[in-house]
Scaffold this motif. Structure first.
Motif, PDB file in Angstrom:
ATOM      1  N   LYS B  46      93.952  52.412  13.271  1.00 18.59           N
ATOM      2  CA  LYS B  46      94.070  52.579  14.387  1.00 18.59           C
ATOM      3  C   LYS B  46      94.182  54.233  15.390  1.00 18.59           C
ATOM      4  CE  LYS B  46      95.216  47.883  15.595  1.00 18.59           C
ATOM      5  NZ  LYS B  46      96.509  46.838  16.471  1.00 18.59           N
ATOM      6  N   LEU B  51      92.703  54.278  18.904  1.00 20.83           N
ATOM      7  CA  LEU B  51      93.654  52.754  19.175  1.00 20.83           C
ATOM      8  C   LEU B  51      95.095  53.140  19.571  1.00 20.83           C
ATOM      9  CD1 LEU B  51      91.625  50.114  17.738  1.00 20.83           C
ATOM     10  CD2 LEU B  51      90.983  51.007  19.838  1.00 20.83           C
ATOM     11  N   SER B  79      83.064  50.906  13.505  1.00 16.89           N
ATOM     12  CA  SER B  79      83.820  50.037  11.919  1.00 16.89           C
ATOM     13  C   SER B  79      83.953  48.562  12.501  1.00 16.89           C
ATOM     14  CB  SER B  79      85.562  50.246  13.439  1.00 16.89           C
ATOM     15  OG  SER B  79      84.830  50.322  15.274  1.00 16.89           O
ATOM     16  N   PHE B  81      86.908  45.411  11.722  1.00 20.60           N
ATOM     17  CA  PHE B  81      88.309  44.599  11.774  1.00 20.60           C
ATOM     18  C   PHE B  81      88.298  43.209  10.575  1.00 20.60           C
ATOM     19  CE2 PHE B  81      89.430  47.927  14.683  1.00 20.60           C
ATOM     20  CZ  PHE B  81      90.516  48.692  14.219  1.00 20.60           C
ATOM     21  N   ILE B  84      90.035  39.853  12.508  1.00 25.12           N
ATOM     22  CA  ILE B  84      90.055  39.943  14.376  1.00 25.12           C
ATOM     23  C   ILE B  84      88.774  39.456  15.067  1.00 25.12           C
ATOM     24  CG2 ILE B  84      90.506  40.736  16.445  1.00 25.12           C
ATOM     25  CD1 ILE B  84      92.527  43.128  14.968  1.00 25.12           C
ATOM     26  N   ASN B  85      88.475  39.038  15.390  1.00 22.92           N
ATOM     27  CA  ASN B  85      86.679  38.136  15.860  1.00 22.92           C
ATOM     28  C   ASN B  85      87.151  38.524  17.290  1.00 22.92           C
ATOM     29  OD1 ASN B  85      85.995  37.191  13.137  1.00 22.92           O
ATOM     30  ND2 ASN B  85      87.654  35.906  13.527  1.00 22.92           N
ATOM     31  N   PHE B  86      85.636  38.265  17.551  1.00 21.95           N
ATOM     32  CA  PHE B  86      85.778  38.422  19.563  1.00 21.95           C
ATOM     33  C   PHE B  86      84.783  37.906  19.807  1.00 21.95           C
ATOM     34  CE2 PHE B  86      85.906  42.997  16.983  1.00 21.95           C
ATOM     35  CZ  PHE B  86      87.722  42.940  17.779  1.00 21.95           C
ATOM     36  N   TYR B  87      84.836  36.942  20.954  1.00 23.94           N
ATOM     37  CA  TYR B  87      83.776  36.191  22.058  1.00 23.94           C
ATOM     38  C   TYR B  87      82.927  35.461  20.662  1.00 23.94           C
ATOM     39  CZ  TYR B  87      84.861  38.445  25.543  1.00 23.94           C
ATOM     40  OH  TYR B  87      85.566  39.702  26.783  1.00 23.94           O
ATOM     41  N   THR B  88      83.809  34.229  20.151  1.00 23.58           N
ATOM     42  CA  THR B  88      83.574  33.844  19.147  1.00 23.58           C
ATOM     43  C   THR B  88      82.599  32.578  19.809  1.00 23.58           C
ATOM     44  OG1 THR B  88      85.913  32.101  19.274  1.00 23.58           O
ATOM     45  CG2 THR B  88      85.356  34.149  17.138  1.00 23.58           C
ATOM     46  N   ARG B  89      83.080  32.006  20.577  1.00 22.08           N
ATOM     47  CA  ARG B  89      81.769  31.092  21.449  1.00 22.08           C
ATOM     48  C   ARG B  89      80.510  31.701  21.682  1.00 22.08           C
ATOM     49  NH1 ARG B  89      83.634  26.992  18.654  1.00 22.08           N
ATOM     50  NH2 ARG B  89      85.592  26.798  18.629  1.00 22.08           N
ATOM     51  N   ASN B  90      80.168  33.143  21.586  1.00 16.20           N
ATOM     52  CA  ASN B  90      79.335  32.992  22.120  1.00 16.20           C
ATOM     53  C   ASN B  90      77.826  33.786  21.005  1.00 16.20           C
ATOM     54  OD1 ASN B  90      81.204  34.655  24.296  1.00 16.20           O
ATOM     55  ND2 ASN B  90      78.940  34.785  25.431  1.00 16.20           N
ATOM     56  N   THR B  94      73.644  37.057  22.763  1.00 18.94           N
ATOM     57  CA  THR B  94      74.476  37.570  23.871  1.00 18.94           C
ATOM     58  C   THR B  94      74.840  38.821  23.012  1.00 18.94           C
ATOM     59  OG1 THR B  94      74.829  35.239  23.857  1.00 18.94           O
ATOM     60  CG2 THR B  94      75.814  35.884  25.503  1.00 18.94           C
ATOM     61  N   LEU B  95      75.492  38.627  22.292  1.00 19.71           N
ATOM     62  CA  LEU B  95      76.558  39.518  21.806  1.00 19.71           C
ATOM     63  C   LEU B  95      75.870  40.721  22.017  1.00 19.71           C
ATOM     64  CD1 LEU B  95      79.902  39.597  22.086  1.00 19.71           C
ATOM     65  CD2 LEU B  95      79.820  39.189  20.138  1.00 19.71           C
ATOM     66  N   VAL B  98      74.668  42.682  25.100  1.00 17.13           N
ATOM     67  CA  VAL B  98      75.595  43.440  25.628  1.00 17.13           C
ATOM     68  C   VAL B  98      76.123  45.176  24.664  1.00 17.13           C
ATOM     69  CG1 VAL B  98      77.710  43.655  26.034  1.00 17.13           C
ATOM     70  CG2 VAL B  98      76.511  41.664  26.807  1.00 17.13           C
ATOM     71  N   ILE B  99      76.297  44.631  23.447  1.00 16.70           N
ATOM     72  CA  ILE B  99      76.819  45.876  22.486  1.00 16.70           C
ATOM     73  C   ILE B  99      76.085  46.681  22.534  1.00 16.70           C
ATOM     74  CG2 ILE B  99      77.595  46.731  20.351  1.00 16.70           C
ATOM     75  CD1 ILE B  99      78.640  43.775  19.860  1.00 16.70           C
TER      76      ILE B  99
END
Lengths: 217, 284
Positions: B46, B51, B79, B81, B84-90, B94-95, B98-99
């Motif tokens: 981090k 971070l 990177s 992690f 850790i998960n992000f926006y798992t319902r997308n 879609t992700l 955006v990225i």
């Protein structure tokens, strides 16, 4: 910054929150209701739910790993809040115009939806932003306390305003009686309200940036 | 050229601190970053990614100071992690849409190639991916924006042996051309025996050793002796365990004297980790 805003609008905000203004706005059609509540629903529902979403989706760390500055992260989020607030206010105003035409002879116990009333609404939301945004960015994930304090402040503002409207004949006349026809006075209140909204939100944004710079993710 | 150069990194928390963390990763190599849970791996990572705010020290990535060139360098870092998960319902689609807007070197062809190679279906939601698939998705994103340094926090934790082996093969392929460097933290030391070129070992916030893998292991010897021999060499040992036949202990190779008439062997990474954590317990 534009990319971040798009990210917020596409990922961060559930489409339901874009429909919310049309649902809560329709409450303007209830005759002689306490119309401050229409916008308060934004603070009661949209804000905590949206920020709970950010927390569960790990939005903070997701966004921080992108090649963006911390300042832009705050800017995008504040912009989203302001966009949603403006949507809520504008749509409620349209419903308000329909409402006053639907019930032309109504005696208002609470404020009538006049331009001056919307000016007061802008002030109310300004107070909400100032407290919520600046408090939230102490941690950038704890939205509970920030929501409670900011909602309390907005309710106090709305309560005091309505209380004045009942106690004080001048205020009562201006916002419920013949005074609602004074377009210049009302437009002046509206513009003043919008200015307060802008100033308070910018102050909140500045404080938020300072606090967010110190946040450890 | 150094892909990553960390100098005297310090970060103090109430109950934990990183103490003078320094290590270097040569471009085009894989470095395994090992340590027990809570040793400071994630805190170090981090700090590298800015971070969290370091108290002191310097971090250079691809020759540039991280704080000064943060945005520019984040374009070149990928990177992930593991936990850790992000926006798992997308949906993946879609992700990614955006990225990708954030990266100026985004390559759509490369992206679709990696999706195909990793068997990722872009209409699937993140929540529907297995743990291994999620790591592969992060890799696909990183590689499609031309990342030169991959910083992966526990990418192999929670993967089954087949998926782990598969991922490690991918890591090795990635560094083959010498352009990409990988720093990955793990507590599964067998992963490193398979694919790491360098090992950095952190324990209780301090770097114990950071060197080329064989050299790293060669720094230590595992000794096996009888109970009566123990007293004479106890002080030289990093830590030891008693058993019914005598004792087993870890020792620095330089402290080991062949004339002791004690059996010695090369330890594996896991044993090194375990004995170091024992040492700490002895001092508590």
């Amino acid at each position: 910054m534009y990319n971040l805003l798009m990210k917020e609008l596409k990922l961060g905000v559930n489409p339901f929150f874009y429909i919310m203004p049309f649902l809560t706005g329709a409450l303007m059609l209830i005759p002689s209701w306490l119309y401050f509540l229409v916008l308060l629903y934004f603070c009661f529902l949209t804000i905590p739910n949206m920020f709970a979403g950010y927390k569960t989706q790990n939005d903070l760390i997701f966004t921080s790993m992108l090649p963006v500055t911390k300042k832009d992260i705050v800017k995008a989020k504040v912009s989203v809040i302001v966009i949603l607030e403006l949507m809520h206010i504008l749509i409620a105003m349209i419903y308000g115009m329909i409402s006053v035409r639907l019930y032309p002879n109504l005696i208002y116990l609470f404020f009538k939806p006049s331009f001056g009333f919307w000016g007061l609404c802008f002030v109310m939301i300004a107070i909400f932003n100032l407290i919520f945004i600046s408090m939230y960015y102490k941690t950038a994930y704890k939205y509970g306390a920030a929501t409670v304090v900011s909602i309390t402040a907005t309710i106090l503002f709305a309560g005091c305003a309505e209380w004045l409207g009942i106690q004080n004949s001048f205020v009562s006349n201006l916002f419920k009686g013949a005074g609602t026809e004074h377009l210049t006075t009302h437009l002046f209140i509206l513009i003043a309200g919008i200015m307060i909204f802008a100033i308070f939100t910018i102050i909140a944004y500045r404080i938020a940036i300072k606090r967010f710079e110190k946040v450890e993710i | 050229m150094l892909a990553l150069d960390i100098k005297h990194l310090n970060k103090k928390y109430e109950h934990f601190q990183l103490k003078d963390v320094s290590f270097q990763l040569e471009k085009g190599y894989i470095m395994g970053f090992i340590g027990a849970n809570g040793a400071g791996k994630t805190t170090t990572i981090k700090s590298i990614l800015n971070l969290i705010h370091k108290d002191s020290g310097e971090i250079y990535i691809l020759g540039k100071e991280m704080l000064e060139h943060e945005l520019e360098l984040k374009q070149e870092i990928g990177s992930a992690f593991g936990d850790i998960n992000f926006y798992t319902r997308n949906k993946i689609k879609t992700l990614t849409n955006v990225i990708k807007k954030f990266y100026r070197n985004w390559n759509d062809d490369a992206y679709y190639n990696y999706l195909k190679r990793f068997n990722l279906n872009e209409n699937k939601k993140i929540a529907e991916l297995s743990t291994g698939m999620k790591v592969k998705y992060s890799l696909a994103i990183a590689l499609s924006h031309g990342a030169k340094l991959l910083i992966l926090d526990e990418p192999t934790s929670g993967l089954d042996p087949v998926a782990r082996d598969n991922l490690l093969d991918i890591f090795q392929e990635l560094v083959e051309d010498g352009e990409i460097s990988i720093l990955f933290s793990t507590h599964i030391t067998t992963d490193l025996e398979k694919c790491a070129d360098y090992i950095t070992f952190i324990d209780n916030g301090q770097i114990i050793n950071s060197s080329e893998k064989e050299e790293f292991i060669d720094t230590y010897r595992l000794v096996n002796g009888k109970e009566e021999q123990m007293d004479s060499i106890k002080d030289q040992l990093i830590a030891y365990k008693k058993n019914s036949f005598g004792f087993t202990g870890l020792i620095h190779t330089k402290d080991f004297d062949p004339s002791w008439d004690i059996k010695s062997a090369l330890p594996n990474l896991e044993e090194i980790m375990i004995y170091f954590s024992k040492k700490e317990n002895l001092h508590v």
